[in-house]
Design a protein around this motif. Sequence first.
Motif, PDB file in Angstrom:
ATOM      1  N   PHE A  20       1.882   8.153   6.703  1.00  0.00           N
ATOM      2  CA  PHE A  20       1.798   6.723   6.941  1.00  0.00           C
ATOM      3  C   PHE A  20       1.863   6.500   8.441  1.00  0.00           C
ATOM      4  N   ARG A  33       2.389   1.713  -3.473  1.00  0.00           N
ATOM      5  CA  ARG A  33       1.392   2.157  -4.432  1.00  0.00           C
ATOM      6  C   ARG A  33       1.043   3.628  -4.220  1.00  0.00           C
ATOM      7  N   LEU A  34       0.930   4.057  -2.965  1.00  0.00           N
ATOM      8  CA  LEU A  34       0.650   5.470  -2.689  1.00  0.00           C
ATOM      9  C   LEU A  34       1.806   6.355  -3.132  1.00  0.00           C
ATOM     10  N   ARG A  35       3.040   5.922  -2.880  1.00  0.00           N
ATOM     11  CA  ARG A  35       4.212   6.698  -3.326  1.00  0.00           C
ATOM     12  C   ARG A  35       4.208   6.878  -4.832  1.00  0.00           C
ATOM     13  N   ARG A  36       3.942   5.781  -5.559  1.00  0.00           N
ATOM     14  CA  ARG A  36       3.905   5.857  -7.022  1.00  0.00           C
ATOM     15  C   ARG A  36       2.798   6.794  -7.491  1.00  0.00           C
ATOM     16  N   LEU A  37       1.629   6.725  -6.858  1.00  0.00           N
ATOM     17  CA  LEU A  37       0.515   7.590  -7.235  1.00  0.00           C
ATOM     18  C   LEU A  37       0.854   9.055  -7.006  1.00  0.00           C
ATOM     19  N   VAL A  38       1.389   9.376  -5.835  1.00  0.00           N
ATOM     20  CA  VAL A  38       1.761  10.761  -5.531  1.00  0.00           C
ATOM     21  C   VAL A  38       2.826  11.247  -6.508  1.00  0.00           C
ATOM     22  N   ILE A  41       0.838  -1.203   0.000  1.00  0.00           N
ATOM     23  CA  ILE A  41       0.000   0.000   0.000  1.00  0.00           C
ATOM     24  C   ILE A  41       0.869   1.248   0.000  1.00  0.00           C
ATOM     25  N   LYS A  42       1.912   1.260   0.829  1.00  0.00           N
ATOM     26  CA  LYS A  42       2.812   2.421   0.879  1.00  0.00           C
ATOM     27  C   LYS A  42       3.461   2.653  -0.481  1.00  0.00           C
ATOM     28  N   VAL A  69       0.470  13.129   2.717  1.00  0.00           N
ATOM     29  CA  VAL A  69       0.133  11.731   2.929  1.00  0.00           C
ATOM     30  C   VAL A  69       0.980  11.266   4.095  1.00  0.00           C
TER      31      VAL A  69
END
Length: 107
Positions: A46, A17-22, A14-15, A44
Motif C-alpha cells: 500500500f 477490501r484488498l486485505r479481505r481478498l488476500v 480499498i485497503k 501487496v
Amino acid sequence: MTDEFVDEEDVADIKERLRRLVNRIEADPQPPAKGNRLDNWHQVLFLSTQRDRETVQLPARIVNDKVDRKGRGTAFTMRFCYVTLDSLKRAHHTSGLKTVKPSKTTI
C-alpha cells in the motif's frame, strides 16, 4: 498523485477490501492448481501520499555513496532492492542500508 485527489475514505475502503481478498485466498482449503498464477506468492504494498498519516517519515536524508569499480557514483539499485525499515530509519548513507531477501508475510 497529489493529496488533493485522494479521498481517504476510498483509500481505507480499498485497503480493507484488498486485505479481505488476500485473507480469503490464503484461507482457501483448496490449493491452487500447479502452474496457476495463484500457485506463487505475491506481495501487496500500500503506497501512501507524503502527508498520509500512515506514511513513514525518515528522520534524515539518505545520501547515495555507492560507487562502481572505477570509483564513479552509481545507482543504489538498478532493478529492485529490499531494505529493512529499521535500516532506513537509521542510515545516513546507502552503504548503511541492510538489504534483505523478500519473505512471505501475511497482512
